[in-house]
Structure formats: C-alpha cells, structure tokens
Motif scaffolding. Structure first.
Motif, mmCIF file in Angstrom:
data_model
loop_
_atom_site.group_PDB
_atom_site.id
_atom_site.type_symbol
_atom_site.label_atom_id
_atom_site.label_comp_id
_atom_site.label_asym_id
_atom_site.label_seq_id
_atom_site.Cartn_x
_atom_site.Cartn_y
_atom_site.Cartn_z
ATOM 1 N N TRP A 14 7.404 42.593 -17.705
ATOM 2 C CA TRP A 14 8.082 43.858 -17.460
ATOM 3 C C TRP A 14 7.062 44.993 -17.523
ATOM 4 C CZ3 TRP A 14 8.436 48.426 -20.103
ATOM 5 C CH2 TRP A 14 9.390 49.346 -19.625
ATOM 6 N N VAL A 70 -2.000 48.644 -17.203
ATOM 7 C CA VAL A 70 -1.158 49.739 -16.726
ATOM 8 C C VAL A 70 -0.280 49.192 -15.610
ATOM 9 C CG1 VAL A 70 -1.101 51.982 -15.562
ATOM 10 C CG2 VAL A 70 -2.835 51.529 -17.313
ATOM 11 N N ASP A 116 2.665 50.425 -13.128
ATOM 12 C CA ASP A 116 3.278 51.651 -12.652
ATOM 13 C C ASP A 116 4.342 51.327 -11.611
ATOM 14 O OD1 ASP A 116 3.417 54.488 -12.349
ATOM 15 O OD2 ASP A 116 2.411 54.250 -10.418
ATOM 16 N N THR A 117 5.599 51.494 -11.980
ATOM 17 C CA THR A 117 6.687 51.241 -11.035
ATOM 18 C C THR A 117 7.530 52.503 -10.911
ATOM 19 O OG1 THR A 117 8.395 50.535 -12.600
ATOM 20 C CG2 THR A 117 6.767 48.881 -11.945
ATOM 21 N N ASP A 147 10.506 53.431 -11.712
ATOM 22 C CA ASP A 147 11.310 53.971 -12.815
ATOM 23 C C ASP A 147 10.781 53.638 -14.198
ATOM 24 O OD1 ASP A 147 11.831 51.315 -12.780
ATOM 25 O OD2 ASP A 147 14.003 51.473 -12.677
ATOM 26 N N ALA A 148 9.684 52.919 -14.287
ATOM 27 C CA ALA A 148 9.148 52.584 -15.607
ATOM 28 C C ALA A 148 7.642 52.412 -15.548
ATOM 29 C CB ALA A 148 9.799 51.305 -16.135
ATOM 30 N N LEU A 149 7.009 52.804 -16.640
ATOM 31 C CA LEU A 149 5.559 52.717 -16.771
ATOM 32 C C LEU A 149 5.238 51.980 -18.065
ATOM 33 C CD1 LEU A 149 2.586 53.710 -16.180
ATOM 34 C CD2 LEU A 149 3.189 55.761 -17.489
ATOM 35 N N LEU A 150 4.307 51.046 -17.994
ATOM 36 C CA LEU A 150 3.845 50.357 -19.202
ATOM 37 C C LEU A 150 2.352 50.613 -19.371
ATOM 38 C CD1 LEU A 150 4.150 48.172 -21.519
ATOM 39 C CD2 LEU A 150 3.407 46.519 -19.793
ATOM 40 N N VAL A 151 1.961 50.980 -20.576
ATOM 41 C CA VAL A 151 0.541 51.089 -20.911
ATOM 42 C C VAL A 151 0.310 50.295 -22.190
ATOM 43 C CG1 VAL A 151 -1.388 52.623 -21.464
ATOM 44 C CG2 VAL A 151 0.389 53.396 -19.875
#
Lengths: 371, 371
Positions: free
Chosen positions: B22, B337, B339-340, B342-346
């Motif tokens: 995710w 990282v 980057d989508t 509606d959501a960002l994960l770092v």
C-alpha cells in the motif's frame, strides 16, 4: 504603550519567492503569502498585525510586485490604496526600500520609516514594540538604526552585528553604534559570538528618517538615488506614475540595502543598533520551519496544512500538506515532506539548504511549470 | 524444449491485495495487476507469458475475485472464458487451488496441474521451464511436487524447504522428497541453511495430478473436499453454477494450501521437490521491490511509473510514481516514496514491513477510502 509613534511609517518589502521553501513557495505564491506557523494567517498579515499598533493602519506601506497586488490587498484589507507600491519587476531591496523612502519623504518630509521583511516570524510582539520604539528614538537623532536580535543559540544561518560604543539617546534604553557586520559564521565562530554577548543577529530591520536614508543612498549610489527621486516625483500623479515606473524602474541598480546603506553607514559611524529580546526567525529553509513548528521537541513531527490527513509511525521532522491526500510516514527521522498538487519534495532537515539547487535544476530542465 | 507438456494445466490463483505494498496495491488494484518490474506488463500478465509455452493458452486457468474479472480478462485477452474461475469472496489458497483441481479433474481426469502465484517475479524463464517440466514428470508418478528456489542469499523473509532423500524419476534430473518445511528463519539460521545447500526457498508452487491433490485435501479436510466436489459438479452448467457458488463457497474453510496439502503430504513422504535455479521474488514489501528494481546497486534510486518526473540529488531507494507530479528527493537514503492520487507513503527499506500496520490503522481510523 499602545500609542502610535509620532512621525513613524512602517514599510514592508514583500518580494522574494523563498526558493528554499519550494514547492510550498512558488512564483505565484511566495513565502510571505503562506501561513508557516499555524497561526491561521499569512506571514504578511502577521507582519501587518505586529506593526499596526505602532504606526496605525494608515501608515503602513507595502512594496511588492504587480503580480501580487490582489493577494496583498486581500491579505491586508485595511491598507490604503496609495500605500501599495508596485514594482514592475524585482530590483532587490535597495530599490524597494529606497522607493518607499522617496515617496514617503515627498508626502511627509519628517517621516521616520522602519522597514520590516514580510516573511519573517516574530514571537513576543510587546518586546518587539519596545525595540521599535527605542529604534525610532535613535533614528530621530539622525542615525540609521537596526534591531539586532539577541541570539538564542549559535546559529550559522544568520549574519551577525557586532556592537560598538554605547549611544546615549533619550528614550532608548540600550543603543549602541554598530562596529561592523559579519557574514554567516561557522559553528565555532558562532559559539564565540554568542559567548561574547556583543554580537546580535542581523534581522535586516532598518529604522531611520527618510531623508537620512536617502542621503545615504545618494552618497553610495547616486544613480539609484536619482532614479528613485524621479520616480517619487511622478508617483502621486495617476497619469505619470505608470509611464515613470515602466521607464525608470528597470534601469535601477539591483543591489541589497545592506551594501548601499547599512555597511557604508556602519563604517561612517552612522549606524546604530538596539537589541531585540524577542524570538525571531527568517524561516530560510525547511529545517528552520521544522524547528519553528516542533516547539523545540526533537522527536516531534510538525504538521502544517489545514486539512492534513497524516498517519505517522515513529516519524519526526515536518510535513506540509497542501492536498487532501492521506500521507503516511513510517520510521523516517528529521524528514521533510512537502505535498502540493503538482510537486512533492522529500528531504531531511540536514539537506534543507539544497532545495535551492532543485529549483535551479527545474529551471534548467524545462520543468518551470512547477516553480 | 518449447513443446507444450502433455496433460499439463497451469492454474494461477490471483487473490491477495498485497497490503504491504500500500498505497500502490489497493483492494481494487491488487498487487498482481501492477507492473512492478518496469517490464510494461502486470505481474499477472508476466505469469501468463511464462506459463503459456508450457501449457498452451487454452490450458491456463485463473482463480480470482468477481471484482477483478474485467481487469483479469483485459490483461489476458487469450484466456478462454471457461477458464476464469470466479470466487464470490476470498477463502484463502486451499479453496482457490482446490476449486481449480476439482473443476479440471471433472473436465480432464488425467490432468496434471501446476499452481503459480499471480504476483511473484521470476527472471530466467528457460530455467523456470526446465524446473516445471521436471516437476510434472515427478507429479506423474503420484507425488505432489513443489519447486524450491536455490537461495541466492540468506533471506529471512521466506520459508525454506529441507530436501530429504533423492527420488529417481525418469525425465526429472534432480528430484528429492521434502523432509520438512521451515518457517522464516532469523539471519543466523538462514546463513546455516544457505551454507548447508539442502535448503531451498519455498515459493509456493505446487505441481501434481488433480486426483492426487484432491485425495490429499479429502484426507486432511473432508469438509473442504466435499464442498469443492459439489461446486465442481455444478460448475459447467451455466444455470447451476451461480447458485452453487453463492450457497457453497462462503461455507468453505478458510485455510492455506500449505496446511491442507503441502505439510501433511511432506509428513507422509508424498511431497517431492525439484530445485529451481532461477531468480524468484514474492515482492512482499517495498524493500524487496527496491532491491528488485535497483539491479542490486546499493546507492541507486529505482523508479517505477511510466510518467515519472523525478529529480533526485544523492537519493537512493525506490520511488513509485502514479501521478504526473514532479517528485524531488534530496539526500534521502534507502527511501521508499509511493505517490498515488489519493495517498502518499514515505518510509525506508528498513521499515517496509510496517506498512501493513498502517493499512490496519487506516481501517481502524475510518480512512478506508484510500485502501
């Protein structure tokens, strides 16, 4: 102590994009239009609110680019139209502050003006007011007076002011001459400065009689002075102003006020300083922004953005959220995440200064659409 | 060597969201629908392309959720409609693979089926083909045969298979019985396994006669077996299939094929293994994904995303770009990282396993809209 100061006019130069705060700061949304403290107001508005008790709302002028006129007026609904001085293009701080001095001096020959950047953060507005009032009294005596911030730590990101001989001025509690300005030091030198107690941070605030400021400009850069006077002479004539700006403004030397006014004045013993015992930061990069918003707690994750949806697990640093996206940070320390509609930055406090290079690279590689 | 294998049918269970990937993997865009290698194809499509030379396109079946039918058919335009087996809800791998076995056994009593996950990455398809051909020959003898991957490093993220006594099977070069399965080891144990050379990675590939597989299911979970047979009996009748699925499928035990088939068969000496000397990865998390895409170069920044606009300065790790935003990474090491829209994960490779907890937290805190 909330009385307006006689003859005092506040000038707010509102220029400068703040490249090291990209992608938050943009050409069309420069640093001074952002809320960087979670106050709910832009830095420009905070600056206005800090100055209005000292000058009155009718005596604050903003010098800004034509492109920012609407934004400035919407941030500052109380500003008189005649006090918005529009530049046709950026010509650096000497031209911006000099223009204000020249216009105000024509309107009010005895004016004492103080210039205060639109994009700095100050906490402790009562203490700030004390310092300005003191500086104005020093300025009445014919000095150009700056407010030097008493250092709270050995900062390497600011220039310093070395205090010289004490000045006895009625109404000013603690004024000195400026012995010299020093550039941003290394850490060891900064530590010596802080221990020495005669060094203050240079916050770029200048308070002086407009005639004194103009005389200093004339002495050090006659071309700039002549252009400013010509502009000021045409300024309050609606028909002549536009053509004068178009013709003269682009020819003015691009130079910082420090070199045309502050440093030469210091050499001649005409620059004074009063200490400012308030919290000040120029928020030069995301490391400063993180520090400013974490309340000094090292392991905190500071969050900026009204509608931020952040999920963090063992993360520290700062996240600036300008979208509605869910942002999840896991196990990243001293991180800097800036999430905007068309650009994302991920770095660390340690590398915050290098953001400027990214901006340069974006220009060079044809991706200026996100600047 | 490119001949199709007689009696061989490939089954691809395409379930599982891949929560640890995710926000790339989502309920409506599970891992197997993504291109995780930059091949230009989804993992499902790569799996199909790998199997088609062995079975022929007419003899590949996919078991997937009803919600993914359109996506699967669009990825695999060559798949016959009758070979898409739709689950009304996820019931784990024993039900999925068992369903395929039951249906195929009714259609072709002598079928030898191999099941291969839809979301693993394999490099070296010729070597893969050799291994499958060997495994089919072992399966013809009545064994359930798995392909164990020869370890390239002491991985702690995979289970291992301990090889036992050698099996002499005509047409299979290097078959053994499986002595036992071992869970994901710690690093020291993994090092011993790799040094020992009798341990292989468990890649969850099973090849066996359908009747043998069903007998093993019957022996170990009669309820599951009965349900599967009832479903299979109704399956190829258009009018009866839907009602049968709705009635029976939700009642099937939710259990992994490992517990119903592989481990009991190993105990009884009915599980064989052939080694697979190809590169394999289950891409369980972003650390694997980064490694897979960096070509093993430690300081590389791997980039996934067709339209990625990345500007990196001294950054390493992986960035997955599913938007058109400019992404700037400065001085971040081993970073992840994603980057989508509606959501960002770092996060970092080190913390990649914790992404699953974030997904759990999103569910708990009412932010399931981004799952």
């Amino acid at each position: 102590m909330v009385d307006e100061i006689p003859d005092f006019y506040a000038v707010i130069p509102a220029g400068g994009v703040g490249s090291r705060l990209w992608p938050l700061s943009r050409a069309d949304a420069p640093k001074f239009l952002h809320d960087l403290t979670g106050s709910g107001h832009s830095l420009l508005r905070d600056t206005w609110d800090r100055l209005a008790p000292l000058s009155g709302e009718d005596r604050i002028a903003v010098v800004t680019g034509r492109a920012h006129r609407a934004a400035v007026e919407s941030q500052l609904p109380g500003i008189p139209d005649r006090n918005v001085f529009l530049e046709s293009e950026p010509r650096d701080s000497a031209a911006a502050i000099g223009l204000a001095a020249a216009i105000l001096h024509r309107r009010h020959p005895d004016v004492i003006m103080g210039s205060f950047a639109a994009d700095h953060v100050i906490r402790g507005s009562r203490v700030f007011e004390f310092a300005v009032r003191d500086a104005v009294e020093v300025a009445r005596e014919g000095y150009i007076c700056t407010i030097g911030i008493t250092p709270s730590e050995p900062a390497v990101g600011f220039g310093y002011i070395k205090r010289g001989g004490e000045l006895i001025v009625d109404g000013a509690r603690d004024a000195s001459l400026v012995e010299r300005f020093v550039e941003k030091p290394d850490l060891d030198t900064a530590r010596e400065y802080v221990a020495d107690r005669s060094y203050l941070w240079n916050a770029g605030m200048f308070i002086s009689r407009a005639d004194v400021l103009l005389a200093e400009i004339e002495a050090n850069n006659p071309q700039l002075h002549a252009g400013l006077l010509e502009l000021a002479e045409a300024w309050d004539d609606r028909e002549r102003r536009g053509p004068a700006v178009d013709r003269i403004w682009p020819t003015l030397p691009k130079i910082a006020i420090d070199y045309v006014v502050a440093e030469p004045a210091a050499e001649k013993g005409r620059l004074a300083v009063v200490p400012g015992h308030f919290d000040w930061d120029d928020v030069g990069d995301f490391a400063s922004l993180a520090k400013l918003n974490s309340g000094g707690r090292k392991n905190d994750l500071a969050i900026l953005g009204e509608n931020a949806r952040i999920l963090s697990d063992a993360a520290s640093g700062i996240v600036v959220s300008h979208t509605s996206r869910v942002i999840s940070l896991i196990g990243v320390k001293d991180i800097v995440v800036v999430d905007t509609a068309d650009a994302l930055l991920v770095t660390t406090s340690e590398h915050a200064q290098r953001v400027k290079h990214v901006v340069d690279a974006l220009k060079l590689t044809g991706r200026g659409d996100v600047l």
